[in-house]
Design an enzyme around this catalytic site. Structure first.
Site, PDB file in Angstrom:
ATOM      1  N   ARG A 198      11.751 -26.175  35.827  1.00 31.62           N
ATOM      2  CA  ARG A 198      12.099 -25.227  34.783  1.00 31.62           C
ATOM      3  C   ARG A 198      13.140 -25.836  33.839  1.00 31.62           C
ATOM      4  O   ARG A 198      14.244 -26.190  34.259  1.00 31.62           O
ATOM      5  CB  ARG A 198      12.660 -23.953  35.398  1.00 31.62           C
ATOM      6  CG  ARG A 198      13.004 -22.858  34.382  1.00 31.62           C
ATOM      7  CD  ARG A 198      13.631 -21.662  35.084  1.00 31.62           C
ATOM      8  NE  ARG A 198      12.662 -21.017  35.955  1.00 31.62           N
ATOM      9  CZ  ARG A 198      11.860 -20.021  35.573  1.00 31.62           C
ATOM     10  NH1 ARG A 198      11.921 -19.582  34.335  1.00 31.62           N
ATOM     11  NH2 ARG A 198      11.016 -19.491  36.431  1.00 31.62           N
ATOM     12  N   GLN A 225       4.559 -11.098   2.510  1.00 34.02           N
ATOM     13  CA  GLN A 225       4.487  -9.773   3.125  1.00 34.02           C
ATOM     14  C   GLN A 225       5.784  -9.024   2.841  1.00 34.02           C
ATOM     15  O   GLN A 225       6.874  -9.492   3.169  1.00 34.02           O
ATOM     16  CB  GLN A 225       4.286  -9.902   4.640  1.00 34.02           C
ATOM     17  CG  GLN A 225       3.089 -10.771   5.037  1.00 34.02           C
ATOM     18  CD  GLN A 225       1.763 -10.027   4.950  1.00 34.02           C
ATOM     19  OE1 GLN A 225       1.602  -9.109   4.165  1.00 34.02           O
ATOM     20  NE2 GLN A 225       0.813 -10.433   5.768  1.00 34.02           N
ATOM     21  N   ASN A 253       7.307   0.804   2.004  1.00 37.32           N
ATOM     22  CA  ASN A 253       7.623  -0.312   1.117  1.00 37.32           C
ATOM     23  C   ASN A 253       8.700   0.013   0.095  1.00 37.32           C
ATOM     24  O   ASN A 253       9.294  -0.901  -0.489  1.00 37.32           O
ATOM     25  CB  ASN A 253       6.355  -0.800   0.420  1.00 37.32           C
ATOM     26  CG  ASN A 253       5.398  -1.472   1.379  1.00 37.32           C
ATOM     27  OD1 ASN A 253       5.761  -2.428   2.033  1.00 37.32           O
ATOM     28  ND2 ASN A 253       4.182  -0.956   1.481  1.00 37.32           N
ATOM     29  N   ARG A 272       0.840  -1.205   0.000  1.00 31.70           N
ATOM     30  CA  ARG A 272       0.000   0.000   0.000  1.00 31.70           C
ATOM     31  C   ARG A 272       0.872   1.251   0.000  1.00 31.70           C
ATOM     32  O   ARG A 272       1.993   1.241   0.491  1.00 31.70           O
ATOM     33  CB  ARG A 272      -0.911   0.045   1.236  1.00 31.70           C
ATOM     34  CG  ARG A 272      -1.917  -1.071   1.326  1.00 31.70           C
ATOM     35  CD  ARG A 272      -2.944  -0.802   2.422  1.00 31.70           C
ATOM     36  NE  ARG A 272      -2.329  -0.543   3.716  1.00 31.70           N
ATOM     37  CZ  ARG A 272      -2.540   0.543   4.466  1.00 31.70           C
ATOM     38  NH1 ARG A 272      -3.328   1.501   4.014  1.00 31.70           N
ATOM     39  NH2 ARG A 272      -1.954   0.679   5.638  1.00 31.70           N
ATOM     40  N   ARG A 308      -4.641  -2.195  -7.628  1.00 31.12           N
ATOM     41  CA  ARG A 308      -5.659  -2.689  -6.714  1.00 31.12           C
ATOM     42  C   ARG A 308      -6.629  -1.542  -6.455  1.00 31.12           C
ATOM     43  O   ARG A 308      -6.285  -0.370  -6.595  1.00 31.12           O
ATOM     44  CB  ARG A 308      -5.047  -3.190  -5.405  1.00 31.12           C
ATOM     45  CG  ARG A 308      -4.271  -2.148  -4.652  1.00 31.12           C
ATOM     46  CD  ARG A 308      -3.408  -2.706  -3.538  1.00 31.12           C
ATOM     47  NE  ARG A 308      -4.166  -3.178  -2.384  1.00 31.12           N
ATOM     48  CZ  ARG A 308      -3.601  -3.589  -1.254  1.00 31.12           C
ATOM     49  NH1 ARG A 308      -2.267  -3.596  -1.128  1.00 31.12           N
ATOM     50  NH2 ARG A 308      -4.321  -4.010  -0.248  1.00 31.12           N
TER      51      ARG A 308
END
Length: 388
Positions: free
Chosen positions: A163, A108, A19, A9, A77
């Protein structure tokens, strides 16, 4: 046909136009586009954006023919799919109704540590029988707590009276958001990026960081400097290539059959890596503290020049081999993962280790692979050397 779908975007609020903001010398989206274009299982790479500025930057990647950017296509888009509230699935469904393909991998752009090898491993799993979807994860080794209805805390994934040590703790898997694979049919039916029978592909723990805030950017930049560190040697300068065995050629696991026979898991891609070196006249070999027939058989099959077994002082062995073959340490590549490899690592011209090597080894090597031991470490190093 397998396609990659990379939505970007132009309206990022936390980091404007993040981006295409430069990170490690390239626009952020470049790194995931590069991984997708290099992946042998992906036929077409679509970057889907609402921004003309982003589109122009990405289209320029196609001039980089050496990276396989001929697969790349930039498409638009709708404004509705690019709002702050629109889901990624909305954009995927919008795309799937318009374009024809068999399988889709959602990638991504905010995961710049994604490698082609991660995608190829993901597709290997996706091709398995009865697997409908695959997603990328990282393993976390943290002790999780929660709060009950009365405000009291309780552990979710361990017993605090027993643990576990970190090295003995299996941990748990967390989505890193890097990529998701599914079929077009299931995407349209479920309206979700994953559905049906789902499996995971484990990525390097450093890939846990997605870039959403400026603080994430700083962390990612530092991690990329480590993973994309330029090789100080040209392939023409390398005369000898040596590696440890367990933890490098194998996953360091000890497997036994019902009859008590010891088994080891090797990776076939490493054999091709050695073959590529052999074509260039580079001396190849294994240096190991073990002395077992399995190593001998594997070395013979890979046609290695050297197999040194039962080594207590690896640096002494390497220096002897350099003298025998008249090779300077500066022209030697070595891969190791444990403390008995450290002195060699400190003295050779170019040193590497798997991503799951000991921290002290990672601190001193020139390059850390994205692959873990036994997952194609040698092949990854060889490809890096050739690409440089």
């Amino acid at each position: 046909m397998n396609i990659a779908f990379i939505p970007v975007r132009g309206g990022s609020k936390s980091i404007p136009l993040k981006n295409i903001k430069p990170i490690h010398g390239e626009p952020l989206v470049y790194w995931t586009v590069r991984a997708a274009c290099e992946c042998k299982d992906i036929d077409k790479v679509y970057v889907v954006t609402d921004s003309d500025e982003i589109a122009d930057v990405v289209k320029a990647f196609r001039d980089r023919k050496e990276r396989g950017f001929g697969k790349l296509e930039v498409v638009g888009r709708t404004a509705e799919s690019a709002t702050d509230t629109a889901s990624t699935e909305f954009a995927m469904l919008e795309f799937a109704k318009k374009y024809d393909f068999d399988n889709i991998v959602l990638i991504q752009a905010t995961s710049p540590l994604l490698m082609k090898s991660d995608l190829e491993k993901g597709f290997d799993i996706f091709k398995e029988e009865l697997v409908d979807s695959v997603l990328s994860v990282v393993r976390q080794k943290r002790f999780n707590w929660n709060i009950d209805d009365f405000g009291y805390a309780y552990p979710e994934n361990y017993d605090f009276f027993n643990r576990p040590r970190r090295q003995d703790f299996d941990g748990y898997f967390v989505e890193n958001g890097a990529f998701y694979i599914t079929s077009r049919t299931l995407l349209l039916k479920s309206k979700n990026r994953i559905s049906g029978n789902i499996k995971v592909i484990e990525m390097n723990e450093d890939s846990f960081f997605e870039i959403d805030e400026l603080s994430d950017w700083v962390i990612a930049e530092n991690l990329m400097q480590k993973h994309y560190k330029k090789c100080s040697k040209k392939i023409s300068e390398i005369r000898m290539f040596l590696t440890d065995c367990d933890g490098c050629l194998t996953d360091a696991g000890m497997y036994y059959s019902e009859k008590g026979d010891e088994l080891k898991k090797f990776n076939t891609h490493d054999g091709m890596g050695f073959a590529l070196l052999r074509e260039r006249g580079i001396i190849t070999g294994i240096i190991t503290s073990e002395k077992v027939e399995l190593n001998q058989r594997r070395a013979k099959k890979m046609k290695l020049d050297i197999l040194e077994e039962g080594c207590q002082d690896k640096l002494e062995v390497v220096e002897r081999l350099c003298q025998k073959y008249q090779v300077n340490l500066e022209n030697l590549v070595y891969i190791g993962d444990d403390v008995n490899d450290l002195e060699v690592i400190k003295n050779v011209g170019y040193s590497c280790c798997p991503s799951d090597a000991l921290p002290i080894i990672k601190k001193h090597v020139d390059y850390i692979t994205t692959a873990k031991g036994g997952e194609g470490v040698i092949r990854e190093v060889v490809e890096k050397l050739i690409d440089e």
